[in-house]
Enzyme design. Structure first.
Site, PDB file in Angstrom:
ATOM      1  N   ASP A  11       0.871  -1.179   0.000  1.00 38.42           N
ATOM      2  CA  ASP A  11       0.000   0.000   0.000  1.00 38.42           C
ATOM      3  C   ASP A  11       0.902   1.222   0.000  1.00 38.42           C
ATOM      4  O   ASP A  11       2.132   1.113   0.114  1.00 38.42           O
ATOM      5  CB  ASP A  11      -0.908  -0.009   1.240  1.00 38.42           C
ATOM      6  CG  ASP A  11      -1.816   1.212   1.320  1.00 38.42           C
ATOM      7  OD1 ASP A  11      -2.480   1.525   0.317  1.00 38.42           O
ATOM      8  OD2 ASP A  11      -1.845   1.869   2.376  1.00 38.42           O
ATOM      9  N   SER A  12       0.285   2.405  -0.090  1.00 38.04           N
ATOM     10  CA  SER A  12       1.061   3.647  -0.056  1.00 38.04           C
ATOM     11  C   SER A  12       1.628   3.933   1.332  1.00 38.04           C
ATOM     12  O   SER A  12       2.596   4.674   1.470  1.00 38.04           O
ATOM     13  CB  SER A  12       0.196   4.827  -0.503  1.00 38.04           C
ATOM     14  OG  SER A  12      -0.912   4.987   0.367  1.00 38.04           O
ATOM     15  N   CYS A  74      -4.434  -1.554  -1.655  1.00 37.39           N
ATOM     16  CA  CYS A  74      -4.506  -0.111  -1.890  1.00 37.39           C
ATOM     17  C   CYS A  74      -5.618   0.131  -2.895  1.00 37.39           C
ATOM     18  O   CYS A  74      -5.600  -0.451  -3.988  1.00 37.39           O
ATOM     19  CB  CYS A  74      -3.168   0.383  -2.444  1.00 37.39           C
ATOM     20  SG  CYS A  74      -3.185   2.087  -3.045  1.00 37.39           S
ATOM     21  N   GLU A 153      -2.147   9.079   8.214  1.00 34.76           N
ATOM     22  CA  GLU A 153      -0.700   8.865   8.225  1.00 34.76           C
ATOM     23  C   GLU A 153      -0.005   9.644   9.344  1.00 34.76           C
ATOM     24  O   GLU A 153       1.058   9.247   9.817  1.00 34.76           O
ATOM     25  CB  GLU A 153      -0.090   9.247   6.870  1.00 34.76           C
ATOM     26  CG  GLU A 153      -0.394   8.263   5.752  1.00 34.76           C
ATOM     27  CD  GLU A 153       0.360   6.946   5.888  1.00 34.76           C
ATOM     28  OE1 GLU A 153       1.433   6.919   6.529  1.00 34.76           O
ATOM     29  OE2 GLU A 153      -0.126   5.930   5.353  1.00 34.76           O
ATOM     30  N   CYS A 185     -10.686   3.215   0.264  1.00 35.77           N
ATOM     31  CA  CYS A 185      -9.248   3.355   0.473  1.00 35.77           C
ATOM     32  C   CYS A 185      -8.931   2.639   1.771  1.00 35.77           C
ATOM     33  O   CYS A 185      -9.649   2.815   2.769  1.00 35.77           O
ATOM     34  CB  CYS A 185      -8.852   4.832   0.557  1.00 35.77           C
ATOM     35  SG  CYS A 185      -7.159   5.136   1.120  1.00 35.77           S
ATOM     36  N   HIS A 187      -6.903   3.130   3.979  1.00 34.01           N
ATOM     37  CA  HIS A 187      -6.623   3.996   5.125  1.00 34.01           C
ATOM     38  C   HIS A 187      -7.895   4.304   5.934  1.00 34.01           C
ATOM     39  O   HIS A 187      -7.822   4.560   7.140  1.00 34.01           O
ATOM     40  CB  HIS A 187      -6.017   5.330   4.671  1.00 34.01           C
ATOM     41  CG  HIS A 187      -4.567   5.272   4.334  1.00 34.01           C
ATOM     42  ND1 HIS A 187      -4.100   4.710   3.172  1.00 34.01           N
ATOM     43  CD2 HIS A 187      -3.474   5.734   5.004  1.00 34.01           C
ATOM     44  CE1 HIS A 187      -2.770   4.823   3.136  1.00 34.01           C
ATOM     45  NE2 HIS A 187      -2.377   5.431   4.234  1.00 34.01           N
TER      46      HIS A 187
END
Length: 267
Positions: A11-12, A74, A153, A185, A187
């Site tokens: 993932d990012s 992701c 993040e 997403c 996240h």
């Protein structure tokens, strides 16, 4: 026979750890290598060419580490790069969009489904296309949420700024009468408590992570590459800031993350 090779997950940043959480719960015997591409955060504003290059570099690295399957954990990569590259590699690649779409159609009662995702994912129309392919009667309303990934993040999972962003992004979807909201997403499940509270009891939230691991289990079984004994182990690697990844990841996974190794991939 047992296949003890690890599963690759990427993932990012910390978002794909929601998939790791489901993996550890549903497939505790499987080992994994997780790669967070924190050097290139956020992904939502990146071009298709950039994203494809990031994905190819990460997949090459995971293959060098002898993974037996790869989960593209992701939403942005699953929407944009996976359709272009999924047939290019010798191991199975599984994304989060199609499992999430299937879960959304199964969950919705009034066939009005909301999607929240990165700008790149929304622009691709991936969730809308996948949901329409399953049930053409569904109405899909998508909203990009560019503030969410930086908040997650940075470890900011509650407070006035988060509530303001949630209201900004969710209210237009609620006004459409949705009864199902897909967290498009990986996240976004970090914000699940506040999202659930704001959406209310009449809206069901779909986290594609659990559905993706269910499909991974089926895939590993079909390919006869399940690990049938012992207990799995995990490695966590990042391309950028390892300390913030470790800090925020620990909020979700607790002591499962002992450290995060920083590695440099090709640009």
């Amino acid at each position: 026979m047992s296949d003890t090779r690890p599963i690759g997950i990427f993932d990012s940043g910390v978002g794909g750890l929601t998939v790791v959480k489901s993996l550890v719960e549903q497939l505790p015997r499987e080992s994994f290598i997780y790669f967070g591409d924190t050097a290139h955060l956020p992904y939502g504003n990146k071009s298709r060419e950039q994203l494809c290059q990031y994905a190819r570099n990460i997949i090459a690295f995971l293959l060098d580490n002898d993974v037996k399957a790869i989960v593209v954990a992701c939403g942005t990569h699953s929407s944009i790069t996976l359709p272009e590259i999924e047939d290019d590699y010798p191991v199975p690649l599984l994304g989060v969009v199609k499992p999430g779409a299937r879960a959304a159609v199964r969950t919705s009662r009034n066939k009005k489904i909301g999607i929240i995702a990165t700008q790149a994912s929304v622009n691709s129309g991936s969730y809308s296309k996948s949901i329409s392919a399953i049930d053409g009667d569904c109405q899909v309303f998508a909203n990009a949420c560019p503030r969410f990934v930086p908040l997650v993040e940075s470890g900011q999972l509650a407070g006035a700024e988060v509530e303001e962003a949630v209201q900004e992004y969710i209210d237009p979807l609620l006004e459409k009468g949705i009864d199902t909201l897909v967290l498009g997403c990986t996240h976004y499940p970090f914000l699940l408590p506040i999202l659930k509270k704001h959406a209310g009891t009449s809206v069901r939230l779909v986290d594609p992570a659990s559905e993706t691991v269910e499909e991974l289990k089926t895939l590993l079984t079909q390919e006869q590459i399940l690990n049938g004994s012992g207990k799995g182990a995990g490695r966590f690697l990042v391309s950028g800031n390892d300390q913030s990844f470790y800090k925020v990841g620990s909020l979700l996974l607790g002591n499962l993350i002992h450290n995060a190794e920083k590695v440099n991939l090709a640009k």
